[in-house]
Design an enzyme around this catalytic site. Structure first.
Site, PDB file in Angstrom:
ATOM      1  N   HIS A   1     -11.593  -0.493  -1.936  1.00  0.00           N
ATOM      2  CA  HIS A   1     -11.769  -0.704  -3.369  1.00  0.00           C
ATOM      3  C   HIS A   1     -11.827   0.626  -4.133  1.00  0.00           C
ATOM      4  O   HIS A   1     -12.411   1.586  -3.654  1.00  0.00           O
ATOM      5  CB  HIS A   1     -13.035  -1.523  -3.647  1.00  0.00           C
TER       6      HIS A   1
ATOM      7  N   PHE B   1     -18.995   1.916  -5.224  1.00  0.00           N
ATOM      8  CA  PHE B   1     -19.712   0.864  -5.943  1.00  0.00           C
ATOM      9  C   PHE B   1     -18.727  -0.253  -6.264  1.00  0.00           C
ATOM     10  O   PHE B   1     -17.660  -0.007  -6.821  1.00  0.00           O
ATOM     11  CB  PHE B   1     -20.290   1.442  -7.244  1.00  0.00           C
TER      12      PHE B   1
END
Length: 171
Positions: A73, A125
């Site tokens: 990600h 995150f």
């Protein structure tokens, strides 16, 4: 229960299934492969059931596989976004939350938080940002950075499964 509008997963062969669902989890087609290999039937024609199977595949994976998926990600409002290097799904999700409209000060804050977070946890995150905005995302960042590594690893997997549901609903 919501059904896919014109898509019937149970009628797809493996290649078609992978073509449609292989990108639901960021750069991790193995999630869709495992679901297909477990057997496809008409109960997976409902979004919630397909999502439950995909979520279970992620949560049942080994720690290294989960870690690799988390690391696939991009940072929120990070360098890849600024350079236009996100997947189309990630780019749309971040833009939908207004991350493409950050002020210079907000971009600095995101950069500092991204770097601090990665230094603490060893992965980016992750937050399902659909329906959110940059102010709420920064607030979540500030709260979650206080978590233990185990809490945050579990939180990242949960957020990834939320992102997957949003992407399935988009289909």
């Amino acid at each position: 229960m919501s059904h896919f509008k014109t898509l019937t997963p149970s009628t797809l062969d493996r290649a078609e299934f992978m073509s449609v669902f292989g990108n639901i989890y960021e750069h991790s087609p193995w999630v869709a492969e495992r679901v297909y290999d477990q057997g496809i039937d008409n109960h997976l024609d409902q979004i919630e059931n397909l999502h439950a199977q995909m979520s279970a595949a992620l949560l049942g994976a080994n720690r290294d596989e989960q870690q690799a998926l988390i690391n696939a990600h991009p940072d929120l409002a990070g360098k890849a976004a600024l350079r236009g290097e996100l997947t189309s799904a990630s780019s749309a999700e971040q833009a939908g939350a207004g991350l493409d409209q950050c002020t210079p000060e907000e971009l600095v804050r995101f950069t500092v938080l991204n770097e601090t977070y990665k230094a603490k946890f060893g992965f980016p995150f992750i937050m399902a940002v659909k329906g959110s905005n940059r102010h709420l995302i920064l607030q979540a960042f500030e709260e979650r950075i206080r978590h233990t590594p185990e809490q945050e690893f579990a939180c990242a997997l949960s957020e990834i499964n939320k992102i997957a549901l949003f992407r399935l609903q988009q289909l």
